[in-house]
Design a protein around this motif. Structure first.
Motif, short mmCIF file in Angstrom:
data_model
loop_
_atom_site.label_atom_id
_atom_site.label_comp_id
_atom_site.label_asym_id
_atom_site.label_seq_id
_atom_site.Cartn_x
_atom_site.Cartn_y
_atom_site.Cartn_z
N CYS A 1 36.94 11.48 26.49
CA CYS A 1 36.65 11.18 27.90
C CYS A 1 36.81 12.43 28.76
CB CYS A 1 37.59 10.09 28.43
SG CYS A 1 37.59 8.56 27.45
N SER A 2 35.97 12.53 29.77
CA SER A 2 36.07 13.64 30.72
C SER A 2 37.34 13.52 31.55
CB SER A 2 34.84 13.65 31.64
OG SER A 2 35.02 14.55 32.70
N GLN A 3 37.89 14.67 31.94
CA GLN A 3 39.09 14.67 32.78
C GLN A 3 38.76 14.37 34.23
OE1 GLN A 3 42.20 14.96 31.47
NE2 GLN A 3 41.12 14.96 29.50
N LEU A 4 37.49 14.51 34.61
CA LEU A 4 37.06 14.22 35.98
C LEU A 4 36.74 12.74 36.11
CD1 LEU A 4 34.69 17.28 36.60
CD2 LEU A 4 37.09 17.01 37.28
N ASN A 5 37.18 12.15 37.20
CA ASN A 5 36.96 10.72 37.44
C ASN A 5 36.09 10.50 38.66
OD1 ASN A 5 38.63 10.04 35.28
ND2 ASN A 5 40.47 9.99 36.57
N PHE A 6 35.43 9.36 38.70
CA PHE A 6 34.65 8.97 39.87
C PHE A 6 35.36 7.84 40.60
CE2 PHE A 6 32.93 6.47 36.31
CZ PHE A 6 33.04 5.18 36.82
N THR A 7 34.96 7.62 41.85
CA THR A 7 35.56 6.57 42.67
C THR A 7 34.76 5.28 42.52
OG1 THR A 7 36.24 8.26 44.25
CG2 THR A 7 36.33 5.96 44.99
N SER A 8 35.47 4.18 42.53
CA SER A 8 34.80 2.88 42.41
C SER A 8 33.89 2.63 43.59
CB SER A 8 35.84 1.76 42.30
OG SER A 8 36.66 1.95 41.16
N THR A 9 32.91 1.77 43.35
CA THR A 9 31.93 1.33 44.37
C THR A 9 31.23 2.52 45.02
OG1 THR A 9 33.53 1.28 46.21
CG2 THR A 9 33.35 -0.72 44.84
N THR A 10 30.93 3.54 44.24
CA THR A 10 30.17 4.69 44.73
C THR A 10 28.83 4.72 43.99
OG1 THR A 10 31.18 6.13 43.05
CG2 THR A 10 32.24 6.03 45.23
N PRO A 11 27.86 5.48 44.50
CA PRO A 11 26.57 5.59 43.81
C PRO A 11 26.70 6.08 42.38
CG PRO A 11 26.38 6.45 46.04
CD PRO A 11 27.83 6.17 45.82
N TYR A 12 27.70 6.93 42.10
CA TYR A 12 27.85 7.44 40.74
C TYR A 12 28.21 6.30 39.77
CZ TYR A 12 28.91 10.66 36.93
OH TYR A 12 28.88 11.33 35.73
N GLU A 13 29.09 5.42 40.19
CA GLU A 13 29.44 4.28 39.33
C GLU A 13 28.22 3.40 39.08
OE1 GLU A 13 32.91 0.89 39.05
OE2 GLU A 13 32.05 1.30 41.02
N SER A 14 27.44 3.20 40.14
CA SER A 14 26.22 2.40 39.98
C SER A 14 25.26 3.06 39.00
CB SER A 14 25.55 2.21 41.34
OG SER A 14 24.33 1.51 41.21
N ASN A 15 25.15 4.39 39.06
CA ASN A 15 24.26 5.10 38.14
C ASN A 15 24.77 5.05 36.70
OD1 ASN A 15 22.54 5.79 40.24
ND2 ASN A 15 23.47 7.80 40.58
N VAL A 16 26.09 5.09 36.52
CA VAL A 16 26.66 4.97 35.17
C VAL A 16 26.31 3.61 34.58
CG1 VAL A 16 28.81 4.79 33.86
CG2 VAL A 16 28.53 6.63 35.52
N ASN A 17 26.48 2.56 35.38
CA ASN A 17 26.14 1.22 34.90
C ASN A 17 24.66 1.11 34.57
OD1 ASN A 17 28.81 0.35 35.22
ND2 ASN A 17 28.47 -0.30 37.33
N SER A 18 23.82 1.70 35.41
CA SER A 18 22.38 1.67 35.16
C SER A 18 22.04 2.42 33.87
CB SER A 18 21.64 2.29 36.35
OG SER A 18 20.25 2.35 36.12
N LEU A 19 22.71 3.56 33.65
CA LEU A 19 22.47 4.33 32.43
C LEU A 19 22.86 3.53 31.20
CD1 LEU A 19 21.90 7.04 30.92
CD2 LEU A 19 24.35 7.53 31.22
N PHE A 20 24.01 2.89 31.23
CA PHE A 20 24.48 2.11 30.08
C PHE A 20 23.49 0.98 29.76
CE2 PHE A 20 29.26 3.22 30.68
CZ PHE A 20 29.01 4.45 30.11
N THR A 21 22.95 0.37 30.79
CA THR A 21 21.96 -0.70 30.56
C THR A 21 20.71 -0.15 29.90
OG1 THR A 21 22.78 -1.94 32.48
CG2 THR A 21 20.57 -2.47 31.69
#
Length: 365
Positions: free
Chosen positions: A33-53
């Motif tokens: 896992c990367s040491q850098l984290n993202f914040t919940s309910t941000t566009p990045y989290e939405s993009n991660v979910n979209s990528l996984f789908t």
């Protein structure tokens, strides 16, 4: 009904069989896992979910694909998946889905991560890694030493050279005498970069595993594995076999267990369903008889009420002058003869049990 019961039993039996057909395709080899984290309910989290789908959906069609979500933005996410070249489409889909579930658990807020299972590889991050070489050692596993056996070691060298030279494909595998081997690169690399990566992996596995009966070497964008089939079952009974052969053993054992358990549960389920259908049929017959009896009783009651009504109407028509029944009253005393006392000038009204005065018997009126 019985045919439907057997059909239901067959469907459930098939489902149970699929559950118990154990496979090691989802065995976890490594996860980072990367040491850098993202914040919940941000566009990045939405993009991660979209990528996984997208990765999961694509795995049902291809054994490799890469995606870039929200390109040219600060929240772009890059990702790819690749299944082993000899894996069926269904197993590829399941492996990718399981990989993503494990990434969600192990790297819940990480901006990037990668996971290698037995049958597939998944990677994502916030910077593009498509087409970039990565010869960094990620995971190494070496089996027990077989000592210095020049014949076996020579065959291992030949097998590794065969895998590196390969056939110009991203997935390479086969047997070289008693040596079984497999190698693969991620398909975002060029074939020349794939060749370089496998050459590096081959050199490392020979230097680090040396006289091992089997060895696995995973670099950032490729891996190479070998196993000497003639030295996987030592006399002391310890299971030091390589993952390549050990996985086949587990698959066969899982399949046998699945068949046995499925047959036992399926037979028991079939007997239960047949008994249930039989009891259910008897219950329905009893219920129908009860409903028929209740219906007949209701019809008889209605018929009796109609007959009573007809009788009452006939009484009124044939006996219209019948006086209503008098209530029980005490009997009056006998009347004295006419004149003692004198009769009334008018007869009194009719009273129950007392006739009107007979004035014709009174000579003085």
């Amino acid at each position: 009904m019985l045919q439907q019961a057997f059909s239901l039993s067959f469907l459930i039996l098939s489902f149970i069989f699929s559950l118990f057909s154990v496979s090691t395709a989802d065995s976890n080899i490594y996860c980072q896992c990367s040491q850098l984290n993202f914040t919940s309910t941000t566009p990045y989290e939405s993009n991660v979910n979209s990528l996984f789908t997208s990765l999961t959906d694509s795995a049902s069609v291809d054994n490799f694909n890469k995606f870039e979500t929200s390109p040219q933005s600060d929240d772009t996410v890059y990702g790819l998946f690749q299944c082993r070249g000899d894996v069926l489409s269904k197993d590829c889909t399941n492996c990718v889905a399981n990989s993503i579930n494990q990434l969600r658990t192990s790297c819940p807020k990480s901006k990037g991560g990668e996971i290698q299972l037995e049958a597939c590889f998944v990677k994502y991050g916030d910077t593009s890694f498509f087409g970039a070489e990565n010869k960094m050692e990620v995971c190494k596993k070496c089996g027990p030493s077989i000592g210095y056996n020049s014949d076996v070691l020579s065959r291992i060298d030949s097998a590794l050279a065969y895998l590196v030279d390969g056939n110009g494909q991203y997935f390479r595998g086969g047997d070289y005498g008693s040596i079984q081997g497999v190698a693969q690169c991620t398909q975002d690399l060029s074939l020349s970069d794939c060749q370089d990566c496998l050459l590096e992996a081959s050199g490392r596995i020979r230097s680090e595993c040396e006289t091992s009966a089997w060895g696995d070497m995973y670099l950032g964008k490729c891996y190479i594995r070998y196993a000497d089939q003639s030295n996987l079952n030592p006399p002391n009974g310890n299971d030091n076999s390589s993952p390549i052969k050990r996985n086949a053993k587990k698959n066969n054992l899982g399949l046998i267990i699945g068949i046995i358990v499925s047959i036992v549960l399926g037979t028991g389920l079939t007997i239960f369903v047949v008994c249930f259908v039989k009891k259910h049929g008897e219950f329905r017959k009893s219920k129908k008889k009860l409903e028929a009896a209740q219906k007949e009783a209701k019809a008889a009651k209605e018929k009796a009420e109609k007959l009573q009504k007809i009788i009452d109407e006939e009484k009124k028509r044939c006996f219209p002058f019948l006086p209503p029944a008098c209530p029980d009253v005490p009997k009056p005393p006998p009347f004295p003869p006419c004149g003692l006392p004198p009769c009334q000038s008018k007869p009194p009204p009719c009273q129950c049990g007392r006739p009107p005065c007979q004035t014709s018997l009174c000579p003085f009126l």
